[in-house]
Design a protein around this motif. Structure first.
Motif, PDB file in Angstrom:
ATOM      1  N   ASP A  53    -144.766  40.538 -12.234  1.00 39.89           N
ATOM      2  CA  ASP A  53    -143.848  39.398 -12.157  1.00 39.89           C
ATOM      3  C   ASP A  53    -143.504  39.154 -10.691  1.00 39.89           C
ATOM      4  OD1 ASP A  53    -141.836  37.553 -12.242  1.00 39.89           O
ATOM      5  OD2 ASP A  53    -140.544  38.671 -13.624  1.00 39.89           O
ATOM      6  N   PRO A  54    -143.952  38.013 -10.122  1.00 41.60           N
ATOM      7  CA  PRO A  54    -143.678  37.726  -8.695  1.00 41.60           C
ATOM      8  C   PRO A  54    -142.200  37.765  -8.354  1.00 41.60           C
ATOM      9  CG  PRO A  54    -145.285  36.179  -9.592  1.00 41.60           C
ATOM     10  CD  PRO A  54    -144.760  36.965 -10.753  1.00 41.60           C
ATOM     11  N   GLU A  55    -141.338  37.495  -9.331  1.00 41.19           N
ATOM     12  CA  GLU A  55    -139.894  37.510  -9.057  1.00 41.19           C
ATOM     13  C   GLU A  55    -139.383  38.917  -8.749  1.00 41.19           C
ATOM     14  OE1 GLU A  55    -137.388  35.615 -11.834  1.00 41.19           O
ATOM     15  OE2 GLU A  55    -138.436  33.680 -11.752  1.00 41.19           O
ATOM     16  N   MET A  56    -140.178  39.943  -9.139  1.00 45.18           N
ATOM     17  CA  MET A  56    -139.769  41.331  -8.874  1.00 45.18           C
ATOM     18  C   MET A  56    -140.005  41.730  -7.414  1.00 45.18           C
ATOM     19  SD  MET A  56    -138.432  42.399 -11.646  1.00 45.18           S
ATOM     20  CE  MET A  56    -138.253  44.139 -11.283  1.00 45.18           C
ATOM     21  N   ARG A  57    -140.560  40.815  -6.607  1.00 45.29           N
ATOM     22  CA  ARG A  57    -140.746  41.113  -5.179  1.00 45.29           C
ATOM     23  C   ARG A  57    -139.408  41.371  -4.496  1.00 45.29           C
ATOM     24  NH1 ARG A  57    -145.391  40.423  -2.529  1.00 45.29           N
ATOM     25  NH2 ARG A  57    -147.173  39.698  -3.729  1.00 45.29           N
ATOM     26  N   SER A  58    -138.405  40.652  -4.915  1.00 41.82           N
ATOM     27  CA  SER A  58    -137.061  40.904  -4.374  1.00 41.82           C
ATOM     28  C   SER A  58    -136.277  41.721  -5.395  1.00 41.82           C
ATOM     29  CB  SER A  58    -136.349  39.577  -4.091  1.00 41.82           C
ATOM     30  OG  SER A  58    -136.232  38.828  -5.276  1.00 41.82           O
ATOM     31  N   TRP A  59    -135.765  42.840  -4.940  1.00 39.26           N
ATOM     32  CA  TRP A  59    -135.011  43.716  -5.841  1.00 39.26           C
ATOM     33  C   TRP A  59    -133.660  43.074  -6.173  1.00 39.26           C
ATOM     34  CZ3 TRP A  59    -135.311  49.506  -3.962  1.00 39.26           C
ATOM     35  CH2 TRP A  59    -136.631  49.967  -4.117  1.00 39.26           C
ATOM     36  N   LYS A  60    -133.449  42.829  -7.433  1.00 37.58           N
ATOM     37  CA  LYS A  60    -132.139  42.360  -7.892  1.00 37.58           C
ATOM     38  C   LYS A  60    -131.747  43.200  -9.090  1.00 37.58           C
ATOM     39  CE  LYS A  60    -132.533  37.614  -6.178  1.00 37.58           C
ATOM     40  NZ  LYS A  60    -132.549  36.185  -6.538  1.00 37.58           N
ATOM     41  N   LEU A 182    -135.095  53.806 -11.851  1.00 37.65           N
ATOM     42  CA  LEU A 182    -133.913  54.528 -11.381  1.00 37.65           C
ATOM     43  C   LEU A 182    -133.808  54.527  -9.860  1.00 37.65           C
ATOM     44  CD1 LEU A 182    -133.890  55.226 -14.370  1.00 37.65           C
ATOM     45  CD2 LEU A 182    -133.188  57.534 -13.762  1.00 37.65           C
ATOM     46  N   THR A 183    -134.951  54.627  -9.179  1.00 39.90           N
ATOM     47  CA  THR A 183    -134.915  54.561  -7.717  1.00 39.90           C
ATOM     48  C   THR A 183    -134.433  53.180  -7.264  1.00 39.90           C
ATOM     49  OG1 THR A 183    -136.662  56.208  -7.439  1.00 39.90           O
ATOM     50  CG2 THR A 183    -136.309  54.684  -5.608  1.00 39.90           C
ATOM     51  N   SER A 184    -134.966  52.125  -7.888  1.00 41.76           N
ATOM     52  CA  SER A 184    -134.590  50.756  -7.495  1.00 41.76           C
ATOM     53  C   SER A 184    -133.119  50.480  -7.773  1.00 41.76           C
ATOM     54  CB  SER A 184    -135.457  49.741  -8.257  1.00 41.76           C
ATOM     55  OG  SER A 184    -136.826  49.973  -8.021  1.00 41.76           O
ATOM     56  N   VAL A 185    -132.674  50.782  -8.998  1.00 39.58           N
ATOM     57  CA  VAL A 185    -131.302  50.471  -9.384  1.00 39.58           C
ATOM     58  C   VAL A 185    -130.307  51.315  -8.584  1.00 39.58           C
ATOM     59  CG1 VAL A 185    -129.649  50.451 -11.293  1.00 39.58           C
ATOM     60  CG2 VAL A 185    -131.985  49.711 -11.673  1.00 39.58           C
ATOM     61  N   ALA A 186    -130.635  52.605  -8.406  1.00 37.78           N
ATOM     62  CA  ALA A 186    -129.733  53.474  -7.641  1.00 37.78           C
ATOM     63  C   ALA A 186    -129.626  53.012  -6.198  1.00 37.78           C
ATOM     64  CB  ALA A 186    -130.229  54.917  -7.705  1.00 37.78           C
ATOM     65  N   THR A 187    -130.757  52.625  -5.612  1.00 40.27           N
ATOM     66  CA  THR A 187    -130.731  52.153  -4.225  1.00 40.27           C
ATOM     67  C   THR A 187    -129.933  50.856  -4.102  1.00 40.27           C
ATOM     68  OG1 THR A 187    -132.868  53.204  -3.788  1.00 40.27           O
ATOM     69  CG2 THR A 187    -132.170  51.488  -2.263  1.00 40.27           C
ATOM     70  N   LEU A 188    -130.153  49.915  -5.046  1.00 41.64           N
ATOM     71  CA  LEU A 188    -129.393  48.657  -5.031  1.00 41.64           C
ATOM     72  C   LEU A 188    -127.900  48.892  -5.228  1.00 41.64           C
ATOM     73  CD1 LEU A 188    -131.844  46.489  -7.168  1.00 41.64           C
ATOM     74  CD2 LEU A 188    -131.254  46.086  -4.766  1.00 41.64           C
ATOM     75  N   LYS A 189    -127.570  49.812  -6.120  1.00 44.78           N
ATOM     76  CA  LYS A 189    -126.162  50.072  -6.440  1.00 44.78           C
ATOM     77  C   LYS A 189    -125.437  50.767  -5.292  1.00 44.78           C
ATOM     78  CE  LYS A 189    -122.586  50.961  -9.276  1.00 44.78           C
ATOM     79  NZ  LYS A 189    -121.786  49.969 -10.003  1.00 44.78           N
ATOM     80  N   TYR A 190    -126.127  51.708  -4.645  1.00 44.56           N
ATOM     81  CA  TYR A 190    -125.421  52.580  -3.704  1.00 44.56           C
ATOM     82  C   TYR A 190    -125.806  52.379  -2.238  1.00 44.56           C
ATOM     83  CZ  TYR A 190    -124.791  55.030  -8.161  1.00 44.56           C
ATOM     84  OH  TYR A 190    -124.513  55.352  -9.464  1.00 44.56           O
ATOM     85  N   ARG A 191    -126.677  51.419  -1.930  1.00 43.24           N
ATOM     86  CA  ARG A 191    -127.199  51.347  -0.559  1.00 43.24           C
ATOM     87  C   ARG A 191    -126.115  51.028   0.471  1.00 43.24           C
ATOM     88  NH1 ARG A 191    -130.947  45.901  -0.990  1.00 43.24           N
ATOM     89  NH2 ARG A 191    -129.361  44.481  -1.810  1.00 43.24           N
ATOM     90  N   ASN A 192    -125.039  50.397   0.068  1.00 43.36           N
ATOM     91  CA  ASN A 192    -123.951  50.107   1.019  1.00 43.36           C
ATOM     92  C   ASN A 192    -122.893  51.199   1.024  1.00 43.36           C
ATOM     93  OD1 ASN A 192    -125.066  47.642   1.818  1.00 43.36           O
ATOM     94  ND2 ASN A 192    -124.256  46.645  -0.021  1.00 43.36           N
ATOM     95  N   LYS A 193    -123.172  52.272   0.260  1.00 39.39           N
ATOM     96  CA  LYS A 193    -122.200  53.366   0.181  1.00 39.39           C
ATOM     97  C   LYS A 193    -122.658  54.475   1.122  1.00 39.39           C
ATOM     98  CE  LYS A 193    -119.699  55.712  -3.538  1.00 39.39           C
ATOM     99  NZ  LYS A 193    -118.682  54.723  -3.867  1.00 39.39           N
TER     100      LYS A 193
END
Length: 722
Positions: A53-60, A182-193
């Motif tokens: 899915d090309p939309e998965m290029r940007s992690w959201k 889990l790597t993607s979601v954890a990084t998105l969730k906590y990257r500013n922490k």
């Protein structure tokens, strides 16, 4: 007509070619009956999420969990540019495709390693090209000419390997689902922490981290306590002091020194009588043959600078050179069908041994036991004797060969003596006990160079009266557990945290073979390396400990099952059961998908992660400009690296750089900033290996031959240090 053989690596293809009298062509070998080509490990990889899915290029975060309906494969990506396929792999895949489609090729033989991972390396290629020709499997434990020809005469249909294939693909897809989501979601969730940029989450990674964390916590929580021992010094008839005898009353360790002081007063000036003398002859058997974890543990604990990953790579080189059997095994015994072959190998190798006359072939259950063998027997040398070996190869080869020869040496025999001395004219309830040991026959210990630790007791007999010359109370501090080393960590991973006493070694072997473990022999070394690379653990000497980031993960990461050794052991056991046709791949993946869905939901709704542990904050602004490509250099948990790493730039200065730290200095933000701006950075108070202090400018320069950056020094002092 001919058959196409697909080997796992070029070196193995060469071994097969040597055995089948085939000559070298461009990308393959060819002989009268066989065409032989090769992979370079995995030539294919699972699609990335963005390929579906090309939309998965940007992690959201709202796009996760992402679970494809069907899992597809593509040619392995280029190491420097993930957007492009690897050109070398494309070329080899075209070679394999052309060979498969040749009209004179009537069938295909998969000749990859005989294990879960090896099985799917060839199956991926065959499924991708889909040649519509029969596929057979050759199963070998070594690549000598004799074994290759035997294997080619005993081919199996690849269909018979379906359960092994299911386990391999099941493992691959499960790790993709857990890792990507889990790597993607954890990084998105906590990257500013706390300036976290990437959190690498994995099925085997997390429980291994937990093992190290638990040991660190044991050490941190350890409270220093003391115990006391009462030592007696007696005199024999020969007027020799009889030392190292301790008072025992059920145990020789006492928490209360006052109790020992009372006894000390009562026995002062008294005589002791030898009330019993027990002499026992004890057979000491050699350690079992090596499996991979045993070999890794042995070498990493004996030699400095070795890691389990280095042992595996060296053993793999020896295997591909035909000097040892397949190294990625969990077995410590040999299959009973190998008795005749083992006898021939033994006769070849014992001729070069100084103890040749003592080495005799024997068939015992400690050496040959089919019930305790998984797909591969223990590691032993082949009949091929190496000529020139590198120093690393020599260390691993000698370990394997000596452990093999030790099995056929005489059993070592020791004599244990226990003396009980009762004090006369006293009412104390305990007695003094002395223990001695004498090595009567060194046996197999001669091969492994083990020095017997002997304790020689004086020649006293039952009924002898021994005057007490002196007594003293010794204070002993209880020591905390030691940090894990790669040797101890591998053992815990192998047994999934369960401890076994020496007398329970058979139960331990069967537990290992059941598949209830953390990872597999083939993946454990890579897991330890990944933990270091992710910045979750660090090594100091041989000791492994958690970093602050590693501690934070274990203490607060919401997907708690990942840190549960029992849970991970069950997953690994399920993969083993798929191999044995006791469980299906589809049911296993359904279980994994449900776990991923639940875990992603927990991470999305988490409000706790990162709470109790305070990490040293990273600098958010760039430290300088990359000398390679001109992009900004940024700080991460472990290094100062180029921000264009996704585009292939590999410039980095590691915070734990061995050269800098060996001189007593630290790679810091300020140091790298000056270095990138001025091309050099000055340090005072550097300490050489001999302890001499000096000052120098440090340069970080690229070697145009190796393309690697190395440190160079310019001494500021007129007399450089020794």
């Amino acid at each position: 007509m001919k058959k196409l053989i697909i080997a796992e690596k070029p070196s193995v293809a060469k071994n097969i070619a040597d055995a089948t009298a085939s000559s070298r062509k461009n990308g393959y070998f060819e002989g009268e009956y066989y065409v032989i080509t090769w992979a370079f490990g995995h030539l294919l990889q699972l699609y990335d999420a963005r390929d579906y899915d090309p939309e998965m290029r940007s992690w959201k975060i709202e796009k996760f969990p992402y679970i494809p309906e069907k899992f597809l494969y593509k040619i392995k990506s280029d190491g420097k540019n993930k957007e492009k396929p690897d050109s070398g792999v494309v070329q080899q895949m075209n070679t394999i495709k052309n060979l498969m489609e040749r009209k004179d090729v009537e069938g295909i033989i998969s000749a990859t390693d005989d294990d879960r991972e090896g099985q799917i390396i060839a199956d991926e290629i065959i499924n991708y090209i889909s040649p519509q020709k029969p596929v057979e499997r050759i199963l070998l434990n070594e690549w000598t000419a004799e074994e290759v020809n035997r294997g080619l005469n005993n081919l199996k249909s690849n269909e018979e390997m379906k359960s092994l294939q299911d386990a391999g693909f099941g493992r691959q897809i499960a790790d993709w689902l857990i890792g990507i989501n889990l790597t993607s979601v954890a990084t998105l969730k906590y990257r500013n922490k706390q300036n976290i940029r990437l959190l690498n989450v994995g099925r085997v990674l997390m429980p291994t981290l937990k093992i190290i964390y638990d040991r660190d916590k044991e050490i941190a929580d350890f409270k220093v306590t003391k115990y006391y021992k009462l030592k007696g010094i007696f005199q024999t008839e020969e007027k020799k002091d009889f030392d190292s005898i301790y008072y025992v009353k059920g145990n020789e360790k006492f928490d209360n020194p006052e109790e020992l002081k009372e006894i000390q007063e009562k026995i002062h000036g008294r005589n002791g009588e030898v009330v019993s003398k027990k002499i026992t002859k004890k057979n000491e058997y050699p350690p079992y043959l090596f499996n991979l974890s045993g070999l890794q543990g042995y070498v990493t604990s004996k030699y400095k600078g070795w890691t389990s990953d280095k042992v595996l790579k060296t053993a793999q080189q020896l295997y591909e050179k035909k000097f040892i059997t397949y190294p990625r095994t969990a077995s410590v015994v040999l299959d009973e069908s190998l008795k005749e072959k083992t006898a021939k190998v033994l006769n070849i190798h014992k001729k070069n041994c100084p103890y040749e006359e003592m080495i005799q072939f024997k068939s015992t259950k400690r050496i040959f036991d089919s019930k305790k063998v998984e797909s591969h027997s223990a590691i032993i040398p082949t009949y091929m004797q190496p000529g020139k070996l590198t120093e690393s190869e020599r260390i691993v080869y000698e370990a394997v060969k000596n452990r093999f020869l030790a099995q056929f040496m005489p059993i070592a025999v020791a004599e244990d003596t226990v003396l009980h001395i009762k004090m006369q004219e006293t009412d104390i309830p305990g007695e003094f006990v002395a223990k001695g040991k004498v090595q009567l026959e060194p046996g197999w210990k001669l091969i492994e160079g083990i020095d017997a630790k002997e304790t020689i007791l004086p020649p006293v007999q039952k009924g002898n009266i021994l005057p007490l010359i002196k007594s003293e109370i010794n204070e002993v501090e209880r020591k905390p557990p030691k940090p894990h080393t790669e040797k101890t960590l591998l053992k815990v991973m192998e047994t999934c945290g369960k401890k076994y006493e020496e007398k329970e070694e058979e139960q331990m072997m069967m537990a290992i073979l059941s598949g209830f473990s953390i990872g597999t022999p083939a993946t454990r070394a890579e897991t330890i390396k990944k933990l270091k690379d992710a910045g979750y653990i660090k090594a100091k000497g041989k000791s492994l400990t958690c970093t602050d980031l590693g501690k934070m993960l274990v203490e607060t990461f919401p997907a708690r099952e990942l840190f549960d050794l029992e849970y991970t052991g069950r997953l690994e056991k399920t993969l083993s059961d798929i191999e044995k046709k006791k469980f299906t791949k589809d049911d296993f993946l359904s279980m994994i998908k449900q776990f991923v869905i639940e875990s992603v939901d927990k991470i999305k709704n988490d409000t706790v992660f990162g709470g109790p542990v305070i990490l040293e904050p990273l600098h958010t602004e760039p430290v300088g400009i990359c000398p390679e490509c001109g992009a900004p250099v940024v700080e991460t948990a472990r290094a100062f690296g180029c921000s264009a790493w996704k585009k292939g730039c590999k410039f980095a200065i590691w915070k734990d750089d061995r050269f800098v730290t060996s001189l007593g200095k630290k790679v810091s933000y300020e140091m790298v900033k000056i270095l990138l701006e001025h091309g050099k950075v000055g340090f005072r108070g550097c300490v050489s290996k001999r302890g001499n202090k000096f000052s120098a400018y440090f340069y970080y320069e690229k070697d145009e031959k190796t393309k690697r950056y190395n440190w160079k020094l310019e001494f500021i002092d007129t007399n450089p240090p020794s």
